[in-house]
Motif scaffolding. Structure first.
Motif, PDB file in Angstrom:
ATOM      1  N   GLY A   7       0.792  -1.216   0.000  1.00 53.42           N
ATOM      2  CA  GLY A   7       0.000   0.000   0.000  1.00 53.42           C
ATOM      3  C   GLY A   7       0.818   1.256   0.000  1.00 53.42           C
ATOM      4  N   GLY A   8       0.470   2.147  -0.888  1.00 53.26           N
ATOM      5  CA  GLY A   8       1.063   3.473  -0.938  1.00 53.26           C
ATOM      6  C   GLY A   8       0.184   4.489  -0.230  1.00 53.26           C
ATOM      7  N   THR A   9      -0.663   3.997   0.635  1.00 49.62           N
ATOM      8  CA  THR A   9      -1.582   4.852   1.379  1.00 49.62           C
ATOM      9  C   THR A   9      -0.836   5.612   2.482  1.00 49.62           C
ATOM     10  OG1 THR A   9      -2.033   3.061   2.935  1.00 49.62           O
ATOM     11  CG2 THR A   9      -3.499   3.227   1.012  1.00 49.62           C
ATOM     12  N   THR A  10      -1.509   6.563   3.067  1.00 47.19           N
ATOM     13  CA  THR A  10      -0.939   7.276   4.215  1.00 47.19           C
ATOM     14  C   THR A  10      -0.582   6.284   5.314  1.00 47.19           C
ATOM     15  OG1 THR A  10      -2.200   9.271   3.729  1.00 47.19           O
ATOM     16  CG2 THR A  10      -1.379   9.041   5.981  1.00 47.19           C
ATOM     17  N   GLU A  11      -1.469   5.336   5.573  1.00 50.56           N
ATOM     18  CA  GLU A  11      -1.217   4.333   6.614  1.00 50.56           C
ATOM     19  C   GLU A  11      -0.014   3.465   6.256  1.00 50.56           C
ATOM     20  OE1 GLU A  11      -5.353   5.707   6.741  1.00 50.56           O
ATOM     21  OE2 GLU A  11      -4.184   4.839   5.111  1.00 50.56           O
ATOM     22  N   VAL A  26      12.689  -2.777   5.243  1.00 50.09           N
ATOM     23  CA  VAL A  26      11.326  -2.503   4.800  1.00 50.09           C
ATOM     24  C   VAL A  26      11.251  -2.527   3.284  1.00 50.09           C
ATOM     25  CG1 VAL A  26       9.449  -0.814   4.819  1.00 50.09           C
ATOM     26  CG2 VAL A  26      10.858  -1.135   6.857  1.00 50.09           C
ATOM     27  N   LEU A  27      10.274  -3.270   2.785  1.00 52.96           N
ATOM     28  CA  LEU A  27      10.000  -3.348   1.356  1.00 52.96           C
ATOM     29  C   LEU A  27       8.521  -3.035   1.185  1.00 52.96           C
ATOM     30  CD1 LEU A  27      10.807  -4.022  -1.525  1.00 52.96           C
ATOM     31  CD2 LEU A  27      10.630  -6.435  -0.942  1.00 52.96           C
ATOM     32  N   VAL A  28       8.227  -1.969   0.450  1.00 45.64           N
ATOM     33  CA  VAL A  28       6.848  -1.527   0.254  1.00 45.64           C
ATOM     34  C   VAL A  28       6.434  -1.818  -1.179  1.00 45.64           C
ATOM     35  CG1 VAL A  28       5.231   0.401   0.408  1.00 45.64           C
ATOM     36  CG2 VAL A  28       7.197   0.320   1.945  1.00 45.64           C
ATOM     37  N   GLU A  33       4.571   4.719  -9.768  1.00 44.75           N
ATOM     38  CA  GLU A  33       5.745   5.549  -9.467  1.00 44.75           C
ATOM     39  C   GLU A  33       5.335   6.760  -8.637  1.00 44.75           C
ATOM     40  OE1 GLU A  33       8.997   5.245  -9.855  1.00 44.75           O
ATOM     41  OE2 GLU A  33       8.861   3.317 -10.882  1.00 44.75           O
ATOM     42  N   TYR A  34       4.127   7.259  -8.876  1.00 40.86           N
ATOM     43  CA  TYR A  34       3.627   8.402  -8.103  1.00 40.86           C
ATOM     44  C   TYR A  34       3.630   8.069  -6.612  1.00 40.86           C
ATOM     45  CZ  TYR A  34       0.562  11.996  -6.255  1.00 40.86           C
ATOM     46  OH  TYR A  34       0.049  13.031  -5.516  1.00 40.86           O
ATOM     47  N   ALA A  35       3.110   6.905  -6.250  1.00 44.61           N
ATOM     48  CA  ALA A  35       3.065   6.501  -4.834  1.00 44.61           C
ATOM     49  C   ALA A  35       4.455   6.309  -4.263  1.00 44.61           C
ATOM     50  CB  ALA A  35       2.242   5.222  -4.684  1.00 44.61           C
ATOM     51  N   ARG A  36       5.367   5.837  -5.079  1.00 44.08           N
ATOM     52  CA  ARG A  36       6.734   5.579  -4.621  1.00 44.08           C
ATOM     53  C   ARG A  36       7.405   6.843  -4.072  1.00 44.08           C
ATOM     54  NH1 ARG A  36      10.976   2.805  -8.531  1.00 44.08           N
ATOM     55  NH2 ARG A  36      11.781   1.507  -6.898  1.00 44.08           N
ATOM     56  N   GLN A  37       7.132   7.980  -4.684  1.00 46.06           N
ATOM     57  CA  GLN A  37       7.832   9.206  -4.292  1.00 46.06           C
ATOM     58  C   GLN A  37       7.531   9.661  -2.868  1.00 46.06           C
ATOM     59  OE1 GLN A  37       6.747  12.669  -6.631  1.00 46.06           O
ATOM     60  NE2 GLN A  37       4.613  12.008  -6.717  1.00 46.06           N
ATOM     61  N   GLU A  62      10.991 -13.257  -1.248  1.00 45.46           N
ATOM     62  CA  GLU A  62      11.458 -12.288  -0.244  1.00 45.46           C
ATOM     63  C   GLU A  62      11.481 -12.867   1.170  1.00 45.46           C
ATOM     64  OE1 GLU A  62      12.872  -9.424  -0.742  1.00 45.46           O
ATOM     65  OE2 GLU A  62      12.551  -9.493  -2.906  1.00 45.46           O
ATOM     66  N   HIS A  63      10.617 -13.806   1.465  1.00 39.35           N
ATOM     67  CA  HIS A  63      10.542 -14.488   2.758  1.00 39.35           C
ATOM     68  C   HIS A  63      10.534 -13.496   3.939  1.00 39.35           C
ATOM     69  CE1 HIS A  63      10.605 -18.150   5.043  1.00 39.35           C
ATOM     70  NE2 HIS A  63      11.558 -17.678   5.794  1.00 39.35           N
ATOM     71  N   PRO A  64       9.514 -12.628   3.999  1.00 37.24           N
ATOM     72  CA  PRO A  64       9.457 -11.661   5.095  1.00 37.24           C
ATOM     73  C   PRO A  64       9.017 -12.300   6.407  1.00 37.24           C
ATOM     74  CG  PRO A  64       7.465 -11.520   3.796  1.00 37.24           C
ATOM     75  CD  PRO A  64       8.373 -12.504   3.096  1.00 37.24           C
ATOM     76  N   GLU A  65       9.433 -11.704   7.510  1.00 36.85           N
ATOM     77  CA  GLU A  65       8.962 -12.138   8.825  1.00 36.85           C
ATOM     78  C   GLU A  65       7.624 -11.482   9.174  1.00 36.85           C
ATOM     79  OE1 GLU A  65      13.321 -12.844   8.851  1.00 36.85           O
ATOM     80  OE2 GLU A  65      12.215 -11.016   8.469  1.00 36.85           O
ATOM     81  N   ARG A  66       7.359 -10.326   8.554  1.00 38.08           N
ATOM     82  CA  ARG A  66       6.122  -9.585   8.851  1.00 38.08           C
ATOM     83  C   ARG A  66       5.550  -9.061   7.529  1.00 38.08           C
ATOM     84  NH1 ARG A  66       7.732  -5.386  12.426  1.00 38.08           N
ATOM     85  NH2 ARG A  66       7.433  -6.862  14.086  1.00 38.08           N
ATOM     86  N   ILE A  67       4.225  -9.154   7.396  1.00 38.72           N
ATOM     87  CA  ILE A  67       3.520  -8.604   6.238  1.00 38.72           C
ATOM     88  C   ILE A  67       2.413  -7.707   6.766  1.00 38.72           C
ATOM     89  CG2 ILE A  67       2.104  -9.090   4.210  1.00 38.72           C
ATOM     90  CD1 ILE A  67       3.465 -11.878   4.161  1.00 38.72           C
ATOM     91  N   ILE A  68       2.358  -6.492   6.260  1.00 41.77           N
ATOM     92  CA  ILE A  68       1.319  -5.534   6.665  1.00 41.77           C
ATOM     93  C   ILE A  68       0.515  -5.147   5.436  1.00 41.77           C
ATOM     94  CG2 ILE A  68       0.863  -3.243   7.602  1.00 41.77           C
ATOM     95  CD1 ILE A  68       3.533  -3.527   9.157  1.00 41.77           C
ATOM     96  N   ASP A  69      -0.811  -5.294   5.515  1.00 37.73           N
ATOM     97  CA  ASP A  69      -1.703  -4.881   4.438  1.00 37.73           C
ATOM     98  C   ASP A  69      -2.247  -3.501   4.779  1.00 37.73           C
ATOM     99  OD1 ASP A  69      -3.592  -4.477   2.486  1.00 37.73           O
ATOM    100  OD2 ASP A  69      -4.755  -6.259   2.934  1.00 37.73           O
ATOM    101  N   ALA A  70      -1.748  -2.491   4.087  1.00 43.73           N
ATOM    102  CA  ALA A  70      -2.211  -1.121   4.300  1.00 43.73           C
ATOM    103  C   ALA A  70      -2.820  -0.575   3.012  1.00 43.73           C
ATOM    104  CB  ALA A  70      -1.059  -0.240   4.781  1.00 43.73           C
ATOM    105  N   THR A  71      -3.492  -1.470   2.279  1.00 42.02           N
ATOM    106  CA  THR A  71      -4.150  -1.060   1.036  1.00 42.02           C
ATOM    107  C   THR A  71      -5.510  -0.462   1.372  1.00 42.02           C
ATOM    108  OG1 THR A  71      -5.075  -3.275   0.750  1.00 42.02           O
ATOM    109  CG2 THR A  71      -2.970  -2.823  -0.315  1.00 42.02           C
ATOM    110  N   HIS A  72      -6.161   0.067   0.373  1.00 47.32           N
ATOM    111  CA  HIS A  72      -7.508   0.645   0.576  1.00 47.32           C
ATOM    112  C   HIS A  72      -8.514  -0.439   0.801  1.00 47.32           C
ATOM    113  CE1 HIS A  72      -6.492   4.775  -0.492  1.00 47.32           C
ATOM    114  NE2 HIS A  72      -5.625   4.237  -1.306  1.00 47.32           N
TER     115      HIS A  72
END
Length: 72
Positions: A7-11, A26-28, A33-37, A62-72
């Motif tokens: 998620g490229g959201t504020t959250e 951290v990998l988002v 590209e707009y959200a990336r900035q 990527e094998h992350p230890e934590r995944i966060i869903d901050a999408t709309h």
């Protein structure tokens, strides 16, 4: 700890900043590209839409230890 955030959201940006402050790698994932900035300095980024198969493959790679869903 490796943290992936969807998620490229504020959250999503807030969660990325908190994870970076904890010392996480951290990998988002954002869709544009707009959200990336707006991501905090130090966050790596994947840009593009992921379907179910691509997302599954990416998470296995990527094998992350934590995944966060901050999408709309």
């Amino acid at each position: 700890m490796k943290t992936i955030i969807f998620g490229g959201t504020t959250e999503g940006r807030e969660q990325a900043a908190l994870a970076l402050a904890r010392g996480d790698d951290v990998l988002v994932s954002v869709t544009s590209e707009y959200a990336r900035q707006f991501l905090p300095q130090g966050a790596a980024c994947h840009v593009g839409v992921l379907d179910k198969a691509a997302m599954t493959a990416w998470l296995i790679q990527e094998h992350p230890e934590r995944i966060i869903d901050a999408t709309h």
